[in-house]
Design an enzyme around this catalytic site. Structure first.
Site, short mmCIF file in Angstrom:
data_model
loop_
_atom_site.label_atom_id
_atom_site.label_comp_id
_atom_site.label_asym_id
_atom_site.label_seq_id
_atom_site.Cartn_x
_atom_site.Cartn_y
_atom_site.Cartn_z
N ASP A 108 0.84 -1.20 0.00
CA ASP A 108 0.00 0.00 0.00
C ASP A 108 0.88 1.25 0.00
O ASP A 108 2.07 1.19 0.30
CB ASP A 108 -0.99 -0.02 1.17
CG ASP A 108 -0.31 0.05 2.52
OD1 ASP A 108 0.26 1.10 2.84
OD2 ASP A 108 -0.37 -0.94 3.27
N THR A 109 0.28 2.37 -0.34
CA THR A 109 1.05 3.59 -0.56
C THR A 109 1.87 4.00 0.65
O THR A 109 3.00 4.48 0.52
CB THR A 109 0.09 4.75 -0.94
OG1 THR A 109 -0.71 4.33 -2.05
CG2 THR A 109 0.86 5.99 -1.31
#
Length: 243
Positions: A108-109
């Site tokens: 995820d970011t």
């Protein structure tokens, strides 16, 4: 393929990075090389590098010249794709190679760390398929104190909204006051699984990084850094997914 077709085995091995031709001849003579499941002892053996499945000391050697294998340390704030419709920084901003590559799984970011990149579709598929159970190891910063039985609870399993999740390994990696760095290993890849698992037991993740993907370790690679995998590392990935 007739005897006069193909490429001499020692040249194929040398071109794949195993060593000099002389060294590769020694490996063949010692019976340490297998081609398509059979040991080869003859130096003059010819093979097709595009189709032959070659193992040295039980580890597969990739001989297709067009195959590429890299690892990148994805920085925090970068999306795990090779492009982004919203204009955010993506992996492509850090990958300056001519080949078209695909990321193996995602982070995820807000998570940094190890992502594999390759154009080897079969290897990528197996590395991300749940049936092969490839382990991934993360370092997560949480705030303590934590109970002594937290590791046992995580290994036994915690019920999430989409089913049971469990850690395969868990240990305290470092601690400074209430700041605790824990190492957690899982063999599944559900979305945000580490964050969700730790949050469910009362310890929301402050920072998260993936440091291992199967046999591949992040090591000292800096955020944004990219490097090609070694012949040995590629062989270990193949071994991890029975190729």
């Amino acid at each position: 393929m007739t005897q006069n077709e193909g490429v001499r085995l020692q040249k194929v091995l040398a071109d794949a990075g195993i060593g000099s031709r002389r060294h590769c001849e020694e490996l063949i003579g010692e019976g340490r090389v297998m081609v398509d499941g059979k040991k080869v002892f003859r130096f003059g053996e010819r093979v097709d590098p595009q189709t032959a499945v070659i193992h040295v000391d039980g580890r597969r050697v990739e001989t297709r010249a067009e195959m590429r294998y890299y690892m990148i340390n994805k920085p925090r704030g970068v999306v795990s794709t090779m492009s982004d419709e919203r204009g955010r920084k993506s992996l492509a901003d850090y990958v300056e190679v001519p080949e078209r590559l695909f990321h193996v799984g995602r982070l995820d970011t807000d998570t940094e760390g190890l992502i594999l990149l390759t154009n080897d579709g079969e290897l990528s598929h197996r590395l991300t398929h749940p049936s092969y159970g490839v382990f991934k190891t993360y370092l997560a910063e949480i705030h303590g104190p934590i109970p002594r039985d937290l590791g046992k609870r995580l290994r036994q399993g915690v019920m999430l909204e989409d089913g049971m999740a469990k850690a395969d390994k868990f240990r305290i990696f470092d601690q400074a006051g209430k700041r605790i760095l824990v190492e957690i290993t899982l063999h599944e890849g559900r979305k945000h699984i580490v964050r969700r698992l730790l949050k469910e037991v009362g310890f929301p993740v402050q920072q998260l990084a993936r440091v291992e993907f199967g046999p591949i370790k992040l090591g000292q690679l800096k955020p944004g850094g990219l490097r090609a995998l070694t012949v040995k590392e590629v062989g270990e990935l193949y071994k991890a997914v029975d190729l």
